[in-house]
Design an enzyme around this catalytic site. Structure first.
Site, PDB file in Angstrom:
ATOM      1  N   HIS A  51     -65.255 -14.610  39.620  1.00 26.39           N
ATOM      2  CA  HIS A  51     -64.994 -14.638  38.176  1.00 26.39           C
ATOM      3  C   HIS A  51     -63.678 -15.339  37.824  1.00 26.39           C
ATOM      4  CE1 HIS A  51     -64.567 -13.426  34.035  1.00 26.39           C
ATOM      5  NE2 HIS A  51     -63.535 -12.672  34.324  1.00 26.39           N
ATOM      6  N   GLU A  79     -55.007  -5.414  35.391  1.00 25.60           N
ATOM      7  CA  GLU A  79     -55.901  -4.407  34.833  1.00 25.60           C
ATOM      8  C   GLU A  79     -56.721  -3.699  35.915  1.00 25.60           C
ATOM      9  OE1 GLU A  79     -58.307  -5.936  31.720  1.00 25.60           O
ATOM     10  OE2 GLU A  79     -59.040  -3.960  31.151  1.00 25.60           O
ATOM     11  N   ASP A  80     -57.226  -4.461  36.869  1.00 24.34           N
ATOM     12  CA  ASP A  80     -58.217  -3.895  37.790  1.00 24.34           C
ATOM     13  C   ASP A  80     -57.727  -3.626  39.209  1.00 24.34           C
ATOM     14  OD1 ASP A  80     -59.940  -4.141  35.709  1.00 24.34           O
ATOM     15  OD2 ASP A  80     -60.798  -6.040  36.372  1.00 24.34           O
TER      16      ASP A  80
END
Ligand code: MN
Length: 730
Positions: A51, A79-80
């Protein structure tokens, strides 16, 4: 698309580009992100790093700079993964950290999820954009890849994401002039929002594909051969294509044209070296093909609001087939295709001109932020983003010779407020080309407009101007004046309006319960007291027409007295038995739907084996079924069997319809009655009052095919008071 993006693709692309990149920094950002995301996968099952690589690749194609590409690689790590922003900053510098932070913040803004947060979220997004526009460009690329891979997400998620894409991101891409991204986002979103219409158009286009391709090729050849004996600085480039599915849809279903009637579904683009050649080419094509009157547009002398420039003309081809020709220079082409990104792609060019364009685009964002500061209504903000970008703007001149761009149908009021807020407030009249005109005069391109202002220091706008103004900018400035200047008056006006409306809709709430009844709405509109709420209604920040249907609903559900219910009781329509929608295993036996509980697709159902009349289907909550269960008679129970809706029901496609009707009691019930009678499941519906007093009912329905849809529209048209029934614009 489940393309495998790799770092090698990125490296190859960078090496092939003339632009200078810091290749080692980009590779470092990739290695860092790949390690951080190690073990994570996308919904498609692919490694997560695909991605960020895809997003980086899209941005590379747009010609964005090194820091943007690095930020794309890193856009999800904070964020992840356990990686912190400080770490990113230490390794990749302040700029990359700032961009990653901006995108991370945007990711936390679920625009269409929880209603009361929406306005705030849109505002946050616009603010992030105005800080560094690269944040939103990365976000657009991120959204594009997520849309390309949306088929791997669950259904509800698909719809929400598609809706948000269509309403927020595609319009922003449009405003930033990024045609390619905008069209792809629209087509992808449209595919999920109205899969039925999408596949219909796709099918039509597929039918005569070869014919269409031959048509375009032959036109390109005809034009090219005519150009051969002409003097051009460089040989012009001629491209041809069929326009995007969504743009065809808009024309077919919104302006009710068949695909054959759409003038500009084919677009031929001619790119030349300079402006002079644009007009020469126009002369040549008009000489070769017959132009269709009133279809010529000169966006070179009058650029669109998003800075798009080209000459457009529609002409007739050999077999009388119309097609559009767009003529532009290479520079205009870059602006048209890449929009704001052209600033980075062609940085080395005329840099003063480039940064002027960038400033103008940023000015738009600041304008939207200002305009929505007085409105808490997300629908309004979305409308600002979408509407103020009407493709066809007008340009009016001030007496000093400055040109002012406004949407079509703008009035003196819009113009006055665009020049200056104080000029707007003090406007008493206007002169067009020296002649006095009324305030609701609609301006036209090329007119010179002079505003006459009052000398009174306290002069303010008139409430009726809200009905005259076309732009949200003017409306919100008028509203904010009233908000500030006339709180007492607004409270009185607002209270009276609310009472009148309650009376009209027969909502009777005792005074001591009013606070409780309106509590949600107060919160939603940031009002602390009932007076604040009245004041908001008074200055127009809260539109009663938008909340009244919900209030009525709430009233009927929680507050209405028993005896009143009789009045509006719904008579459920009789369902005609249809076979073939049920059953598991026993497909061919006769099936009917019981009238005691009216099962609809999606209900939990059971079947009862009748004597000689096949199976009758009940809902599991049906009193007859429950009574049988209670009786617990084995012989009787043996006749009840498990049945299920077949999957075909699920495979049907969704589409949306719009019904406009004179507002009357029971209208919505009649409409839903027809839908129920036709056994058409409603996925989503809403209704609201229009400014002209009519009512608009919108529904997303599940439909089996064109015949069923046509039939349904026909039946809806026959309902009393219905003015029009159309497929909705997505
Ligand atoms: Mn992402």
């Amino acid at each position: 698309m489940t393309e495998e993006y790799t770092i090698d693709m990125i490296i190859q692309k960078i090496l092939a580009d003339d632009k200078q990149y810091d290749l080692s920094k980009i590779i470092a950002s990739y290695e860092f992100a790949a390690k951080a995301h190690e073990g994570q996968t996308r919904s498609s099952g692919q490694p997560y790093i695909i991605h960020p690589l895809a997003v980086a690749y899209i941005l590379l194609e747009l010609g964005m700079d090194t820091d943007t590409i690095c930020s794309a690689m890193l856009h999800d790590v904070v964020e992840d993964t356990p990686v912190t922003l400080d770490e990113v900053k230490r390794l990749f510098g302040q700029d990359v950290a700032m961009l990653v932070d901006g995108v991370t913040k945007l990711n936390k803004v679920p625009i269409f999820n929880r209603e009361e947060q929406q306005a705030d979220n849109v505002r946050k997004m616009l603010l992030a954009m105005s800080q560094d526009i690269r944040v939103i460009i990365i976000k657009l690329a991120d959204r594009l890849h997520n849309m390309r891979t949306l088929k791997f997400r669950p259904g509800v998620k698909q719809r929400n994401t598609a809706h948000e894409t269509m309403n927020i991101y595609a319009p922003i891409a449009h405003r930033l002039g990024m045609r390619g991204i905008k069209e792809e986002l629209e087509d992808l979103a449209f595919h999920y929002l109205d899969p039925f219409a999408y596949s219909e158009i796709e099918h039509i286009l597929e039918l005569k594909k070869n014919e269409r391709e031959e048509f375009i090729t032959s036109i390109k050849e005809t034009i090219a051969s005519r150009f051969r004996d002409q003097d051009f600085a460089e040989t012009p480039q001629i491209d041809g294509r069929v326009k995007s599915i969504y743009s065809i849809y808009k024309k077919m279903f919104v302006s009710h044209k068949t695909i054959e009637e759409i003038y500009d579904k084919y677009a031929v683009r001619i790119i030349v070296s300079n402006v002079g050649e644009c007009y020469n080419v126009l002369g040549l094509v008009h000489d070769m093909f017959r132009p269709i009157p009133n279809r010529f547009k000169d966006y070179i002398s009058t650029p669109k609001a998003n800075m798009y420039q080209s000459l457009h003309t529609t002409v007739l081809g050999k077999e009388g087939i119309p097609f559009e020709i767009q003529i532009r220079t290479w520079e205009m082409h870059a602006t048209a295709e890449y929009g704001i990104a052209a600033h980075w792609k062609y940085k080395e060019g005329n840099s003063q001109q480039k940064s002027d364009k960038l400033d103008q685009r940023l000015a738009w964002i600041r304008q939207v932020i200002e305009a929505q500061q007085t409105s808490d209504d997300v629908e309004e903000i979305v409308r600002i983003i979408k509407n103020d970008l009407a493709p066809e703007d007008i340009t009016v001149m001030t007496p000093k010779g400055d040109s002012i761009s406004l949407p079509v149908d703008s009035t003196i009021i819009d113009y006055a407020y665009r020049i200056h807020t104080q000029i707007g407030h003090k406007t008493v009249g206007a002169k067009i080309d020296g002649k006095l005109v009324p305030l609701d005069y609609k301006l036209k391109t090329g007119e010179i407009c002079e505003i006459i202002t009052s000398n009174e220091p306290d002069k303010g706008p008139n409430r009726s101007w809200l009905g005259i103004a076309k732009t949200n900018e003017a409306k919100s400035k008028i509203r904010s004046w009233f908000k500030k200047e006339c709180r007492e008056e607004n409270i009185v006006t607002g209270k009276a309006e609310l009472e009148k409306s309650f009376k009209h809709f027969r909502i009777r709430i005792p005074d001591d319960k009013l606070g409780e009844f309106l509590a949600d709405d107060l919160k939603r509109h940031n009002c602390n007291t009932l007076d604040d709420f009245y004041a908001s209604i008074g200055y127009g920040g809260v539109l009663l027409s938008k909340i009244i249907a919900r209030l009525k609903d709430k009233y009927v559900k929680n507050y209405q007295e028993q005896e009143e219910e009789q009045e509006t009781a719904v008579i459920r329509p009789v369902i005609k038995p249809t076979s073939g929608i049920v059953l598991d295993k026993i497909d061919d036996c006769t099936v009917k739907f019981s009238q005691c509980c009216n099962p609809l697709p999606g209900d939990e159902i059971v079947g009862f084996i009748t004597r000689g009349h096949g199976i009758s289907v009940h809902t599991t909550s049906c009193t007859n079924y429950k009574a049988a269960v209670r009786r617990n008679n084995p012989e009787e129970l043996a006749r009840w069997m498990d049945v299920q809706w077949t999957d075909t029901e699920q495979r049907k496609l969704q589409t949306s319809i719009e019904v406009i009707a004179t507002d009357r009691v029971g209208l919505v019930f009649d409409i839903s009655g027809v839908l129920m009678e036709a056994r058409i499941p409603i996925v989503h519906s809403s209704s609201r009052n229009l400014k002209n007093g009519n009512a608009l009912f919108e529904a997303t329905i599940t439909i089996a095919g064109t015949d069923q849809l046509k039939n349904l529209l026909e039946r809806l048209r026959r309902i009393k008071g219905v003015i029009s029934v159309e497929r909705a614009r997505v």
